[in-house]
Design a protein around this motif. Structure first.
Motif, PDB file in Angstrom:
ATOM      1  N   GLN A 207      48.415  63.576  52.871  1.00 46.51           N
ATOM      2  CA  GLN A 207      49.196  62.857  53.692  1.00 46.51           C
ATOM      3  C   GLN A 207      49.516  63.156  54.970  1.00 46.51           C
ATOM      4  OE1 GLN A 207      52.020  60.975  50.448  1.00 46.51           O
ATOM      5  NE2 GLN A 207      51.498  63.088  49.774  1.00 46.51           N
ATOM      6  N   THR A 208      49.924  64.527  55.074  1.00 50.95           N
ATOM      7  CA  THR A 208      50.228  65.131  56.479  1.00 50.95           C
ATOM      8  C   THR A 208      49.527  66.368  56.571  1.00 50.95           C
ATOM      9  OG1 THR A 208      51.927  66.769  55.195  1.00 50.95           O
ATOM     10  CG2 THR A 208      52.701  64.408  55.843  1.00 50.95           C
ATOM     11  N   MET A 209      49.745  66.893  57.690  1.00 47.69           N
ATOM     12  CA  MET A 209      48.998  68.447  58.153  1.00 47.69           C
ATOM     13  C   MET A 209      50.076  69.388  57.661  1.00 47.69           C
ATOM     14  SD  MET A 209      46.412  67.149  59.547  1.00 47.69           S
ATOM     15  CE  MET A 209      45.427  68.545  60.342  1.00 47.69           C
ATOM     16  N   SER A 210      50.895  69.259  56.762  1.00 45.91           N
ATOM     17  CA  SER A 210      51.950  70.309  56.897  1.00 45.91           C
ATOM     18  C   SER A 210      51.280  71.462  55.919  1.00 45.91           C
ATOM     19  CB  SER A 210      53.006  69.879  55.965  1.00 45.91           C
ATOM     20  OG  SER A 210      52.875  69.310  54.869  1.00 45.91           O
ATOM     21  N   LYS A 211      50.338  71.205  55.119  1.00 49.00           N
ATOM     22  CA  LYS A 211      49.556  72.340  54.440  1.00 49.00           C
ATOM     23  C   LYS A 211      48.361  72.762  54.757  1.00 49.00           C
ATOM     24  CE  LYS A 211      50.635  69.768  50.785  1.00 49.00           C
ATOM     25  NZ  LYS A 211      50.761  69.133  49.428  1.00 49.00           N
ATOM     26  N   GLU A 212      48.027  72.589  56.082  1.00 45.61           N
ATOM     27  CA  GLU A 212      46.773  72.872  56.712  1.00 45.61           C
ATOM     28  C   GLU A 212      46.234  74.178  56.508  1.00 45.61           C
ATOM     29  OE1 GLU A 212      46.246  72.066  60.930  1.00 45.61           O
ATOM     30  OE2 GLU A 212      43.842  72.222  60.848  1.00 45.61           O
ATOM     31  N   GLU A 213      47.255  75.100  57.122  1.00 46.34           N
ATOM     32  CA  GLU A 213      46.908  76.742  57.032  1.00 46.34           C
ATOM     33  C   GLU A 213      46.583  77.036  55.621  1.00 46.34           C
ATOM     34  OE1 GLU A 213      49.480  80.571  57.910  1.00 46.34           O
ATOM     35  OE2 GLU A 213      49.944  78.713  59.269  1.00 46.34           O
ATOM     36  N   ASP A 214      47.334  76.499  54.397  1.00 43.40           N
ATOM     37  CA  ASP A 214      46.875  76.817  53.195  1.00 43.40           C
ATOM     38  C   ASP A 214      45.373  76.286  52.737  1.00 43.40           C
ATOM     39  OD1 ASP A 214      49.361  78.300  52.873  1.00 43.40           O
ATOM     40  OD2 ASP A 214      50.308  76.393  51.778  1.00 43.40           O
ATOM     41  N   ARG A 216      42.862  75.591  54.607  1.00 46.82           N
ATOM     42  CA  ARG A 216      42.061  76.548  55.138  1.00 46.82           C
ATOM     43  C   ARG A 216      41.800  77.869  54.331  1.00 46.82           C
ATOM     44  NH1 ARG A 216      39.636  74.038  59.702  1.00 46.82           N
ATOM     45  NH2 ARG A 216      40.705  72.261  60.594  1.00 46.82           N
ATOM     46  N   ALA A 217      42.958  78.298  54.014  1.00 47.62           N
ATOM     47  CA  ALA A 217      42.705  79.604  53.424  1.00 47.62           C
ATOM     48  C   ALA A 217      42.166  79.506  52.070  1.00 47.62           C
ATOM     49  CB  ALA A 217      44.290  80.144  53.205  1.00 47.62           C
ATOM     50  N   PHE A 218      42.254  78.240  51.461  1.00 43.55           N
ATOM     51  CA  PHE A 218      41.717  77.952  50.064  1.00 43.55           C
ATOM     52  C   PHE A 218      40.260  77.716  50.298  1.00 43.55           C
ATOM     53  CE2 PHE A 218      46.024  75.894  48.513  1.00 43.55           C
ATOM     54  CZ  PHE A 218      46.561  77.191  48.646  1.00 43.55           C
ATOM     55  N   GLY A 219      39.802  77.717  51.534  1.00 43.56           N
ATOM     56  CA  GLY A 219      38.478  77.480  51.834  1.00 43.56           C
ATOM     57  C   GLY A 219      37.838  76.127  52.332  1.00 43.56           C
ATOM     58  N   ALA A 220      38.868  75.292  52.792  1.00 39.65           N
ATOM     59  CA  ALA A 220      38.291  73.826  53.514  1.00 39.65           C
ATOM     60  C   ALA A 220      38.073  74.374  54.982  1.00 39.65           C
ATOM     61  CB  ALA A 220      39.786  73.142  53.379  1.00 39.65           C
ATOM     62  N   VAL A 221      36.906  73.661  55.634  1.00 40.41           N
ATOM     63  CA  VAL A 221      36.491  73.761  56.875  1.00 40.41           C
ATOM     64  C   VAL A 221      37.209  72.765  57.800  1.00 40.41           C
ATOM     65  CG1 VAL A 221      34.411  74.972  56.122  1.00 40.41           C
ATOM     66  CG2 VAL A 221      34.475  72.505  56.346  1.00 40.41           C
ATOM     67  N   ASP A 222      37.702  71.722  57.066  1.00 43.52           N
ATOM     68  CA  ASP A 222      38.385  70.715  57.884  1.00 43.52           C
ATOM     69  C   ASP A 222      39.591  70.336  56.934  1.00 43.52           C
ATOM     70  OD1 ASP A 222      38.811  68.923  59.957  1.00 43.52           O
ATOM     71  OD2 ASP A 222      37.207  67.600  59.524  1.00 43.52           O
ATOM     72  N   TYR A 223      40.710  69.802  57.706  1.00 44.01           N
ATOM     73  CA  TYR A 223      41.699  69.337  57.173  1.00 44.01           C
ATOM     74  C   TYR A 223      42.360  67.983  57.742  1.00 44.01           C
ATOM     75  CZ  TYR A 223      46.315  69.828  54.318  1.00 44.01           C
ATOM     76  OH  TYR A 223      46.961  69.704  53.588  1.00 44.01           O
ATOM     77  N   ASP A 228      47.815  59.668  59.876  1.00 42.60           N
ATOM     78  CA  ASP A 228      47.140  59.380  61.315  1.00 42.60           C
ATOM     79  C   ASP A 228      45.889  58.461  60.782  1.00 42.60           C
ATOM     80  OD1 ASP A 228      45.542  59.086  63.282  1.00 42.60           O
ATOM     81  OD2 ASP A 228      44.944  61.241  63.720  1.00 42.60           O
ATOM     82  N   GLY A 229      46.078  57.175  60.765  1.00 40.16           N
ATOM     83  CA  GLY A 229      45.378  56.046  60.105  1.00 40.16           C
ATOM     84  C   GLY A 229      43.816  56.068  60.778  1.00 40.16           C
ATOM     85  N   SER A 230      43.539  56.888  61.995  1.00 35.67           N
ATOM     86  CA  SER A 230      42.267  56.893  62.460  1.00 35.67           C
ATOM     87  C   SER A 230      41.407  57.720  61.715  1.00 35.67           C
ATOM     88  CB  SER A 230      42.438  57.549  63.828  1.00 35.67           C
ATOM     89  OG  SER A 230      42.905  58.830  63.851  1.00 35.67           O
ATOM     90  N   VAL A 231      41.935  58.418  60.745  1.00 33.40           N
ATOM     91  CA  VAL A 231      41.021  59.499  60.010  1.00 33.40           C
ATOM     92  C   VAL A 231      39.891  58.580  58.958  1.00 33.40           C
ATOM     93  CG1 VAL A 231      42.538  59.244  57.895  1.00 33.40           C
ATOM     94  CG2 VAL A 231      40.966  61.214  58.049  1.00 33.40           C
ATOM     95  N   PHE A 232      40.342  57.282  58.780  1.00 34.40           N
ATOM     96  CA  PHE A 232      39.280  56.427  57.786  1.00 34.40           C
ATOM     97  C   PHE A 232      38.152  56.097  58.696  1.00 34.40           C
ATOM     98  CE2 PHE A 232      43.430  56.079  55.800  1.00 34.40           C
ATOM     99  CZ  PHE A 232      42.867  56.517  54.571  1.00 34.40           C
ATOM    100  N   LYS A 233      38.336  55.766  60.128  1.00 31.89           N
ATOM    101  CA  LYS A 233      37.518  55.258  61.178  1.00 31.89           C
ATOM    102  C   LYS A 233      36.525  56.660  61.351  1.00 31.89           C
ATOM    103  CE  LYS A 233      37.824  51.667  64.243  1.00 31.89           C
ATOM    104  NZ  LYS A 233      38.764  51.139  65.154  1.00 31.89           N
TER     105      LYS A 233
END
Ligand code: NAP
Ligand code: ZN
Length: 350
Positions: A207-214, A216-223, A228-233
């Protein structure tokens, strides 16, 4: 003679948890007695006791992410011995004879599998779960916890781990595949770790970017964040597979829009209410919309071994018996980092 065991109980949807005693049956020949060390808190426990999915059998001991040590075995037990590290997940029995049981999909047993709590055993006894110091389970539903995984972090694998492993494997998460995990809570964070270990290119949609660092540490390459509704587009037709762990009402058409043609959106979160989508969202791309339910016993053991081999485990916050009400509120507020685990040695009935 049955045994009275310290447990964390709830007497009604509104009542706070209390520490008391729960009865465990005598050991049958095929039973294993497990001294529970840790029990994870799954959002399903919360849905159940708050009666969001229907009536609950009170008083209840919830908990279907159970890790502990074998303390006694029945006379016919062959798979386990005293001292073994073991786990129990969402199921404690099934008929063992139907096609689904024989093929290791005990969760779809034709007779109806017995849930770890809020369920009746075939003899009519009410099954009570893992927020407790002991449980007795037939050996067929006991899993072996590999030495590489400590009991504290093993517990959440028994539901959160298997619920994500099953669809990731079935729908082909692996090298060259783009996978999105929607919702980074208990299930979601395991999805990120497992999909990354399988070799997929993983994106978290939170829902938010608040856990982005975690993430990426868990293995995500994008978050990405849906606030930000533009994500769907921006992510239109991007993913071979999306696994959604959210139990809130979501605009499914927007999520289907992010699936590539021939790809799949797998729902594992369980909303209270019916959900809607446009059939056009499927047809314009031959897309699959499906669900996934935990996993049978063989694939659960496979998942535990996979996690040990790839050195992955849940990220947990360990709490004591008197902190369960507060933990539930934090899970509901999406403030869990990332699974609460109860140290059952702290259960002390007055
Ligand atoms: P959880 O720890 O609460 O995680 C759910 C995540 O969903 C939250 O962390 C949050 O992630 C996101 N979320 C919450 N409210 C949202 C909202 N209003 N809109 C969008 N996103 C929202 O729960 P869990 O234990 O992982 O369980 C998730 C669901 O799976 C529950 O419904 C549970 O009953 C179900 N479940 C299903 C199975 C199965 O076999 N299919 C097995 C176990 C559990 P962000 O903060 O990242 O947005
Ligand atoms: Zn669960």
């Amino acid at each position: 003679m049955t045994t009275q065991v310290p447990a964390i109980l709830k007497d009604s949807a509104d009542a706070p948890f209390r520490q008391g005693l729960v009865e465990r049956r005598d050991l049958r020949p095929d039973d294993v007695r497990i001294d529970i060390a840790y029990a994870g808190i799954c959002h399903s426990d919360i849905h159940t006791v708050r009666e969001e999915w229907g009536p609950c059998i009170f008083p209840i001991v919830t908990g279907h992410e159970i890790a502990g040590v074998v303390s006694e075995i029945g006379s016919e037990v062959t798979k386990f011995k005293v001292g073994d590290h073991v786990g129990v997940g969402c199921l404690v029995d099934s008929c063992g004879e139907c096609d689904y049981c024989v093929k290791g999909s005990e969760n779809f047993c034709e007779k109806g599998a017995v849930g770890t709590y809020n369920s009746k055993n075939y003899d009519g006894e009410i099954a009570q779960g893992g927020y407790s110091q002991q449980i007795i389970v037939t050996e067929r539903f006991v899993l072996r916890i590999p030495d590489a995984i400590s009991l504290e972090v093993a517990a959440p694998l028994l539901c959160a781990g298997i619920t994500l492993y099953t669809p990731l494997k079935r729908w082909g998460a692996g090298p060259g595949k783009k996978v999105a995990i929607v919702g980074m809570g208990g299930l979601g964070h395991m999805g990120v770790k497992i999909a990354a270990a399988m070799g997929a290119d993983v994106t978290v949609i939170s829902q938010t970017m608040s856990k982005e660092e975690d993430g990426r540490a868990f293995g995500a390459v994008d978050y990405r964040a849906t606030e930000d509704g533009s994500v769907f587009k921006e992510l239109r037709n991007s993913f071979d597979l999306i696994v959604c762990t959210v139990s809130a009402d979501l605009p499914l058409d927007k999520y289907l829009g992010m699936v590539k043609p021939f790809g799949a959106l797998v729902l594992v979160g369980l909303p209270e209410k019916p959900q809607n989508f446009q059939v056009f969202s499927l047809i314009m791309g031959d897309k699959v919309l499906t669900g996934s339910n935990i996993g049978g016993i063989p694939i659960t053991q496979e998942m535990l071994d996979f996690c040990a081999e790839h050195d992955i485990a849940p990220t947990v916050e360990t709490i004591s018996a008197d902190e369960v009400d507060a933990a539930y509120d934090r899970v509901v507020a999406s403030k869990v980092r990332y699974r609460f685990v109860i140290d059952t040695s702290t259960i002390a009935p007055e």
